[in-house]
Structures are given as structure tokens and as C-alpha cells.
Enzyme design. Structure first.
Site, PDB file in Angstrom:
ATOM      1  N   GLN A  14      32.315  33.989  36.667  1.00  0.00           N
ATOM      2  CA  GLN A  14      31.580  34.571  37.838  1.00  0.00           C
ATOM      3  C   GLN A  14      30.906  33.435  37.943  1.00  0.00           C
ATOM      4  O   GLN A  14      29.963  34.257  38.877  1.00  0.00           O
ATOM      5  CB  GLN A  14      31.879  35.641  37.749  1.00  0.00           C
ATOM      6  N   CYS A  36      32.040  40.590  38.296  1.00  0.00           N
ATOM      7  CA  CYS A  36      32.677  40.839  37.394  1.00  0.00           C
ATOM      8  C   CYS A  36      34.191  41.928  37.627  1.00  0.00           C
ATOM      9  O   CYS A  36      34.629  41.550  37.059  1.00  0.00           O
ATOM     10  CB  CYS A  36      31.677  40.871  35.771  1.00  0.00           C
ATOM     11  N   HIS A  55      29.400  46.248  32.853  1.00  0.00           N
ATOM     12  CA  HIS A  55      30.381  45.118  32.677  1.00  0.00           C
ATOM     13  C   HIS A  55      32.015  45.136  32.800  1.00  0.00           C
ATOM     14  O   HIS A  55      32.194  46.151  31.952  1.00  0.00           O
ATOM     15  CB  HIS A  55      29.756  44.179  31.811  1.00  0.00           C
ATOM     16  N   ASN A  86      37.715  38.023  30.027  1.00  0.00           N
ATOM     17  CA  ASN A  86      36.452  37.823  30.235  1.00  0.00           C
ATOM     18  C   ASN A  86      36.632  36.880  31.394  1.00  0.00           C
ATOM     19  O   ASN A  86      36.891  35.947  31.829  1.00  0.00           O
ATOM     20  CB  ASN A  86      35.232  37.449  29.549  1.00  0.00           C
TER      21      ASN A  86
END
Length: 324
Positions: free
Chosen positions: A132, A138, A270, A291
Site C-alpha cells: 500500500q 489498508c 488496520h 498484510n
């Protein structure tokens, strides 16, 4: 003049902190393509790097004697203070208020036997790790991730979808966003474009969604009962899940099963994608989370979060998947 000032500054800092630290600092800048605008910025970033390096060393000493279950390490965030890190990357998820037209999985759903481990990557249902950048987007990566996976499982075709499509067309005037709103926005748009047709930039721009380039549709979203990791594991058997966590402490995560007793179960900030679970022989049960900070962070872009451990970091507080 500035170049001469840099030489003097760097010479002094290397004398004070030692050549080994200075060598690591230089390697860090090269490896992560870092550049700074002024002598003062160089000095400040170096001192933050030194602080983080010390924090990593102290933590890993405890890990070496079995007092910690995860490792820390130098990564591209090592020149950022915890406060800066949080302000830059962790403000993008807002609590799910005013849920609107979503479905809730009943808490008394029949629970069957669970396999010892699940990993949807081995079933070709998870795209590559994405990045990102320095944007608090996110939520868009968690959204595309869960749509990509659920679509691949249902229709047999794994396709990378566009986060920028969501950032441009769904963010609006919101000061932060979240994954369930992205589901509703995708439903309203009538689909979401492919990554290749609508590449990621980070900053919000004019909405350029093209139905002709759409690769997936969303018809609704299902929320899981908050805090119930048993139901979460059951739901994962049918496909990956979008989750939100308190990520304040994972800035320098390198590997192992993450556990932090100070992690919040309520203040999540997140978004990530749960693609599996398992059990580490030394550190116990874990969730496998994808992630969106690139493949050099953590375990090739993934983090193993403690599972069945009092909802570690709120991993089970806001869990959903789309109806595709």
C-alpha cells in the site's frame, strides 16, 4: 554547503554511535531506497533508527531465552517513530457503525470438526502480497483480497483486483474507511475492475471504474459474531476472511507467532486478510494473516497472529466475507 554539513554530521554520529551502527544505517538507506531532504532530517531519522535498533535488540534477547514468541527486525519502517508509523499507516480503518444491509452469521451456528491447519495459498486462492506504500489504504487491500479469494474459490479463476478503484470511487469525503463499506460500494458500482486495468497509485483521484474491465461482483457481506474465534475458524474453511486488528505493535515484526499483552481488542486500526491457521510447535495456535506492506515485511509479507489467545489484537473483533 549542505553536502559539507552532511559529512561533518555523519562523522560525528558515527563516532558517537559506532561504525557498526553506522554501517547498518547506510545499508538500510540503500536497501530501502531512502533519501532525506535536509541535514536535520538525516539526523532525526538516524536517531530514530538507533532507538528502533535498540528496541529490536532488547526484544530479541528475550525471544532467545523463550520470553517472547515473535522476532523483531529492521525493515523499511525502522526510520519511523511509533507515533509517525501510526499516523501515516494506521488511521485508515473506522469502526463499523451503521452497518446497513449486511448479514450476520448466527452465533449458534452448528460447528463441525476442524482440520489441524488451513492455508488457502496452497489452493491457489490468494494473490501475491501487495504494497500500500505510505498511504492509509489498508481497507482497500483487505477488501480486494477477500473478494479475490472468494471469487477464485467459487468460480475457479484467481484475478488481482484494483485497490485504486475502491480508493477513487468509494472513499469520498470520509476521514478513513473500512472493508465492509468497500463491500457496499462495490455492490453499488456493479463490480470492481482488474488491477492491470486500474493500477494502484495511493492518492484518491477521480473515479474511473469501467464496467467493461470489471472482474468481480459483490452482492452483500456477512459479519461474524465479534470475538468468537471458533466460529471464525469454521468460516475460514469456506474461504479467507477480512479482519481488522490493532497494529500499533507490529511495525517491526519479522517472524514467529505474534503476541503482545498490551494489544487492544477494541481499537482496531488496520485491515488484513486471514488466509489460514495452524499451530506452531513452540508458540502454539496462530492465524495466518496476509498484510499489505510488501513481501519484505514480516514473513514474506505475512504475520502469524496468536489464535485462541483472548482475541489477540482484536483479530476476531471485526470479521467479514463477501457474498460473490
Amino acid at each position: 554547503m549542505q553536502f559539507q554539513a552532511l559529512i561533518v554530521l555523519f562523522s560525528l554520529l558515527s563516532i558517537v554511535h559506532g561504525t557498526a551502527v553506522w554501517s547498518e544505517w547506510e545499508d538500510f538507506q540503500v536497501h530501502h531506497n531512502k533519501s532525506y531532504h535536509s541535514v536535520e532530517e538525516h539526523r532525526r531519522r538516524f536517531l530514530i533508527f538507533v532507538d528502533n535498533r535498540q528496541r529490536i535488540a532488547e526484544h530479541n534477547k528475550r525471544w532467545a531465552v523463550g520470553q517472547e514468541s515473535h522476532l523483531l527486525g529492521i525493515n523499511r519502517f525502522a526510520d519511523m517513530s511509533p507515533k509517525e508509523f501510526k499516523e501515516l499507516l494506521l488511521r485508515g480503518v473506522q469502526p463499523s457503525k451503521g452497518l446497513g444491509d449486511v448479514h450476520f452469521m448466527p452465533p449458534d451456528v452448528e460447528l463441525g470438526a476442524l482440520p489441524r491447519a488451513v492455508d488457502w495459498r496452497s489452493r491457489h486462492a490468494v494473490t501475491e502480497v501487495k504494497d500500500q506504500g505510505n498511504f492509509n489504504t489498508c481497507w482497500s487491500f483487505a477488501a480486494t483480497g477477500v473478494i479475490e479469494s472468494r471469487y477464485a474459490i467459487k468460480y475457479g479463476h484467481l484475478q488481482s483486483l484494483s485497490e485504486q478503484n475502491l480508493v477513487d470511487c468509494c472513499l469520498g469525503s470520509e476521514q478513513g474507511y473500512n472493508t465492509w463499506r468497500a463491500m457496499g460500494c462495490t455492490e453499488q458500482l456493479g463490480g470492481i475492475d482488474t488491477e492491470s486495468s486500474y493500477p494502484y497509485q495511493g492518492d484518491a483521484n477521480v473515479c474511473r471504474y469501467r464496467p467493461a474491465a470489471s472482474a468481480a461482483r459483490v452482492f452483500n457481506a456477512v459479519f461474524l459474531p465479534p470475538g468468537n474465534e471458533r466460529i471464525m475458524a469454521q468460516a475460514l474453511l469456506r474461504g479467507p476472511l477480512a479482519v481488522s486488528i490493532d497494529a500499533d505493535s507490529i511495525q517491526l515484526y519479522k517472524g514467529g507467532v505474534f503476541h503482545d499483552s498490551y494489544c487492544s481488542k477494541v481499537s482496531v486500526n488496520h485491515g488484513l486478510l486471514v488466509v489460514g491457521y495452524g499451530t506452531d510447535p513452540l508458540s502454539g495456535d496462530y492465524w495466518l494473516l496476509k498484510n499489505s506492506w510488501g513481501s519484505q515485511w514480516g514473513e514474506n509479507g505475512y504475520i502469524r497472529m496468536a489464535r485462541n489467545n483472548n482475541n489477540q489484537c482484536g483479530v476476531a473483533s471485526e470479521v467479514l466475507y463477501p457474498i460473490v
